[in-house]
Structure formats: structure tokens, C-alpha cells
Design an enzyme around this catalytic site. Structure first.
Site, PDB file in Angstrom:
ATOM      1  N   CYS A 115      14.298   1.637  16.243  1.00  0.00           N
ATOM      2  CA  CYS A 115      15.152   2.752  16.636  1.00  0.00           C
ATOM      3  C   CYS A 115      15.612   3.523  15.396  1.00  0.00           C
ATOM      4  CB  CYS A 115      16.345   2.246  17.443  1.00  0.00           C
ATOM      5  SG  CYS A 115      17.261   3.589  18.219  1.00  0.00           S
ATOM      6  N   GLU A 116      14.658   4.002  14.665  1.00  0.00           N
ATOM      7  CA  GLU A 116      14.783   4.913  13.522  1.00  0.00           C
ATOM      8  C   GLU A 116      13.447   5.630  13.435  1.00  0.00           C
ATOM      9  OE1 GLU A 116      17.341   5.284  11.426  1.00  0.00           O
ATOM     10  OE2 GLU A 116      18.586   3.517  11.864  1.00  0.00           O
ATOM     11  N   GLU A 174       3.601  -8.345 -16.777  1.00  0.00           N
ATOM     12  CA  GLU A 174       4.218  -8.905 -15.572  1.00  0.00           C
ATOM     13  C   GLU A 174       3.725  -8.166 -14.325  1.00  0.00           C
ATOM     14  OE1 GLU A 174       8.322  -8.327 -16.355  1.00  0.00           O
ATOM     15  OE2 GLU A 174       8.450  -9.924 -17.840  1.00  0.00           O
ATOM     16  N   PRO A 175       2.448  -8.249 -14.005  1.00  0.00           N
ATOM     17  CA  PRO A 175       1.939  -7.531 -12.837  1.00  0.00           C
ATOM     18  C   PRO A 175       2.374  -8.177 -11.530  1.00  0.00           C
ATOM     19  CG  PRO A 175       0.228  -8.914 -13.770  1.00  0.00           C
ATOM     20  CD  PRO A 175       1.398  -9.011 -14.694  1.00  0.00           C
ATOM     21  N   GLY A 176       2.739  -7.354 -10.580  1.00  0.00           N
ATOM     22  CA  GLY A 176       3.020  -7.822  -9.226  1.00  0.00           C
ATOM     23  C   GLY A 176       2.081  -7.131  -8.263  1.00  0.00           C
ATOM     24  N   ARG A 221       7.706   0.478   3.006  1.00  0.00           N
ATOM     25  CA  ARG A 221       7.269   1.355   1.921  1.00  0.00           C
ATOM     26  C   ARG A 221       6.982   2.798   2.361  1.00  0.00           C
ATOM     27  NH1 ARG A 221       3.179   0.946  -0.679  1.00  0.00           N
ATOM     28  NH2 ARG A 221       3.969   1.337  -2.772  1.00  0.00           N
ATOM     29  N   TYR A 243       9.464   4.911   0.161  1.00  0.00           N
ATOM     30  CA  TYR A 243       8.827   5.506  -1.020  1.00  0.00           C
ATOM     31  C   TYR A 243       7.828   6.615  -0.683  1.00  0.00           C
ATOM     32  CZ  TYR A 243      10.416   1.134  -3.203  1.00  0.00           C
ATOM     33  OH  TYR A 243      11.166   0.078  -3.664  1.00  0.00           O
ATOM     34  N   TYR A 274       5.155  -5.977  -1.699  1.00  0.00           N
ATOM     35  CA  TYR A 274       6.385  -5.367  -1.187  1.00  0.00           C
ATOM     36  C   TYR A 274       6.271  -5.025   0.292  1.00  0.00           C
ATOM     37  CZ  TYR A 274       6.983  -5.156  -6.180  1.00  0.00           C
ATOM     38  OH  TYR A 274       7.049  -5.514  -7.507  1.00  0.00           O
ATOM     39  N   GLY A 280       3.324  -2.117 -14.007  1.00  0.00           N
ATOM     40  CA  GLY A 280       3.314  -0.767 -13.484  1.00  0.00           C
ATOM     41  C   GLY A 280       1.925  -0.198 -13.303  1.00  0.00           C
TER      42      GLY A 280
END
Length: 418
Positions: free
Chosen positions: A337-338, A268-270, A307, A311, A365, A227
Site C-alpha cells: 500500500c505504497e 571491500e566489495p559487496g 532499491r 535509489y 541489497y 564501489g
């Protein structure tokens, strides 16, 4: 991505040259940045037995996984296919930590047959493990610490209403199941969410695990998830990893003394490892001037980088084709088309049709959450390693879109019935 004589480069490789060679849109990753981030974490936690497990869901390309393995990094996965990806990348099964959420018990058995380690996420799964394996399979237990910290609510995973982990208030139920089946508990795990600004959230979680650890005398590790916040724009706050390392290391060493022996401290870093390494290069299709706003329409959108819409995430955007152009204000939008706005009201060097824009901090991500929405193909991926760009995923084609579809000829069916 660095500017050198008005050219945007990654390890000395011109991004426009990569756009020309590999086509657009294009994900490009900087291996040096990933290696730098690994070193930053390793240096921050001195005096403890540290284990870094890369959260594969952030960016699961096999070549990225191989790069992690080459640097002594283990891996954390959340699905059986991520396990297969890790094995394909050369990880030993003992290096793979599987932390599923609400998956079928059949998938659990499939994963365990591959030899990986399991973090148990629910009391029903713990009961299943006891009934099925008894004392034969050691497990970690994921605890929900009831801590509401971090960024967007969608990435907060440790609060009391989160689906993740077993509530800390169910401590007695956990112990009862463990004792009933003599389940070997070798680790405790938490992950309270993403985008923490300082060490306090980790220390709150640490206190929870330190307290619960007294129930289990044979622990091999405590896992604090990740995180760590990265900066998405100039002046943005990021996690002070040095401060985090100092405070968490001190607390963990005190815990080990009280516990009676040294065990592993795991993270556990991503996003922290791969976010800043990546850019998404896109082509400008049109510059559209409306009365109230000037839109830049590009050949990408939420199908490639969701993202911003999912988010409200901010990604810095730069015009790599015209770095000396006069600054103007644009809203950069996709071709889906959004509503798929990639950036509202951005000050960019003058944008012209055919220019190449770069969206920064797109390593985490980005591709891993991409889709084929609107029947659009997903982009290619390139990894720049030691000054050379390597194609690590080819661009999809129309044939990829229809490969698994099965066509039924309804006109023929109707004529047969007649």
C-alpha cells in the site's frame, strides 16, 4: 540465469522447478557467479599483497558468508550483529574488519571484546579509543577524501558533506590524538561510494591515502573500500576491473617503494561479488489494463526489493513462464500500500496471471534491506551450489511476525480500574 531450450536455468536447475519446490516469492543465488567474481578480482591485482574483504551488508546470509570464507575472502562489517554472523560462519576475529558509523561507544567496546579490528570513523571515537585503551588497541582510520563520485547521491559517501569518515582537512587533529595516547595506527581506509565507472575515482582516493600514510610509519594496510559498478541492463557501463587492477596496482607498488616496505592493498566489495548472482522470483497476481497503461501486479514489492523505489535502481525483468510469448509493454508493480513500482514500461513476453517473473541483479541489497511492511512476510532464500539448490533461509510465517510482540489486554485493565 541462462536460457536453454526456452527454459530459464541456474547451473542447469530450472527456476520454475525451484519456484514450485520452494514457493514464491523467492530469492535464488548462483554460487558459481559469486566464485567467478572473486576470481575476476583476484586476477586483476597481480604483484601486490591483495586482501579482499566482503562487505557483509550486501547479503548477510550465513551460508553466503561461509561460501566467501571457503574462497579465502575476509569480511567487512558495520554492526556488532554482523560480527556475530561472521563468527557464526567460521571467520576468525582477525579476519573481521569493523567499520561502524556513529554507533554507541558501548557497541564499540562490545565489538572489540570479540577481537575484531576497528576502523575509526570520527574524532570523538578516536579520542574515546585513546582514553579507554591507550596504546593497547591498534586501529585503522577511515578518511573522508572529499571526493564526490559515483552513482545516486544516496550512495556517495566520500564527499565533503558526507557523514562518513574523518575529513582529510582534520589531519592535524587526527595526529594530535594519536600522539597524545600513542594509539597504534595500522591502516588507513576510504570508501567514496558506489557505482564508479573507471579507475580515476580510486586513484584520487589513493593519492589522499598515500599522502596521509607518511604520518604513520607502522601501517599494515591501505583499504580503498569498493564501489565497482555492475551492469543492470544491456549496454550498461560497468567498472573495467582489468583496467582498475592495472592502474591501482602500479600506483600502489610505487607507493610501497616510497614507503619503504610492502603492505596490504585491501578492497571491500559487496555488490560486485553478489549482485549478479541473485534473482528474485515473483508470481503474477493480476494483469490490470488501465486506459493509459497495463499493470502487472505481483506478490512482492518494496518490502522485498526496495532499491527501485529508494535509489531509482533498474532491475531487468523477464517472464520465465512464457519466454516465447509476443512482446508487450507493461509496468510491473508490487502489492504494498505504497507506490512500489518495480519496473516502468517494460517490454516483456506476454504476461498472464500465474506467470513467474524474474528480477535480475537482486543479489545485493535485496533481502538484506527487506522488511515486514504491511505485515508481509519475507521470502525464502535458495543457493544453487554445484548444480543443486539448497534452502538457506526458510520463508517467514505469521508466527514470525508476532513472535516478539507482547499483547496487553486493555479491556481487562479497564475492568480492573472500574
Amino acid at each position: 540465469m541462462q536460457i536453454n531450450q526456452n527454459r530459464y536455468q541456474i547451473q542447469g536447475v530450472d527456476v520454475l522447478a525451484m519456484a514450485e519446490e520452494f514457493g514464491l516469492p523467492l530469492y535464488v543465488y548462483d554460487a558459481d557467479k559469486i566464485i567467478e567474481k572473486i576470481g575476476t578480482l583476484q586476477a586483476a591485482f597481480q604483484g601486490v599483497t591483495l586482501k579482499i574483504k566482503y562487505a557483509a551488508k550486501a547479503l548477510t546470509n550465513v551460508s553466503i558468508l561461509k561460501l566467501m570464507r571457503s574462497r579465502g575472502i575476509d569480511i567487512e562489517v558495520v554492526s556488532v550483529n554482523e560480527i556475530r554472523m561472521a563468527l557464526l560462519a567460521g571467520f576468525d576475529s582477525g579476519q573481521i574488519m569493523y567499520t561502524p558509523s556513529g554507533v554507541s561507544f558501548a557497541e564499540i567496546q562490545e565489538a572489540l571484546a570479540l577481537g575484531v579490528r576497528l576502523n575509526v570513523d570520527s574524532l570523538p571515537l578516536l579520542e574515546f579509543m585513546g582514553q579507554t585503551y591507550g596504546s593497547r588497541k591498534p586501529v585503522g582510520i577511515r578518511i573522508n577524501p572529499h571526493i564526490a563520485e559515483g552513482g545516486n547521491i544516496k550512495i556517495q559517501t566520500g564527499h565533503a558533506d558526507s557523514k562518513f569518515g574523518i575529513s582529510m582537512e582534520q589531519r592535524s587533529e587526527i595526529r594530535a590524538i594519536v600522539e597524545r595516547y600513542s594509539i597504534p595506527v595500522v591502516g588507513l581506509h576510504i570508501h567514496t561510494g558506489s557505482d564508479f565507472k573507471n579507475a580515476d575515482a580510486f586513484l584520487k582516493g589513493a593519492d589522499v591515502l598515500f599522502e596521509l600514510a607518511s604520518d604513520y610509519p607502522d601501517l599494515e594496510f591501505l583499504d580503498f573500500g569498493s564501489g565497482f559498478k555492475v551492469a543492470y541492463r544491456e549496454g550498461d557501463h560497468s567498472t573495467d576491473v582489468v583496467e582498475l587492477g592495472r592502474k591501482v596496482t602500479t600506483a600502489f607498488r610505487n607507493f610501497c617503494r616510497n614507503y619503504g616496505r610492502e603492505i596490504e592493498l585491501c578492497f571491500e566489495p559487496g555488490k560486485f561479488l553478489v549482485s549478479e548472482s541473485g534473482v528474485l522470483l515473483v508470481n503474477v497476481n493480476v494483469v490490470k489494463q488501465n486506459p493509459n497503461r497495463t499493470f502487472v501486479g505481483v506478490d512482492s514489492g518494496l518490502n522485498h526489493l526496495i532499491r527501485p523505489m529508494m535509489y531509482d535502481a533498474y532491475h531487468e525483468i523477464v517472464n520465465v513462464s512464457n519466454p516465447a510469448g509476443e512482446k508487450q509493454t507493461y509496468s510491473v508493480v508490487g502489492y504494498i500500500c505504497e507506490t512500489d513500482t518495480l519496473g516502468w514500461d517494460r517490454s516483456l513476453n506476454e504476461v498472464r496471471p500465474g506467470d513467474v517473473l524474474a528480477l535480475k541483479n537482486a543479489g545485493a541489497y535485496g533481502f538484506s534491506m527487506s522488511s515486514n511492511y504491511n505485515s508481509r512476510v519475507r521470502p525464502a532464500e535458495v543457493l544453487v551450489y554445484e548444480g543443486k539448490p539448497y534452502l538457506i533461509r526458510r520463508r517467514e510465517t505469521f508466527e514470525d511476525l508476532v513472535r516478539n510482540q507482547i499483547e496487553v489486554d486493555f479491556e481487562e485493565e479497564i475492568s480492573i480500574k472500574k
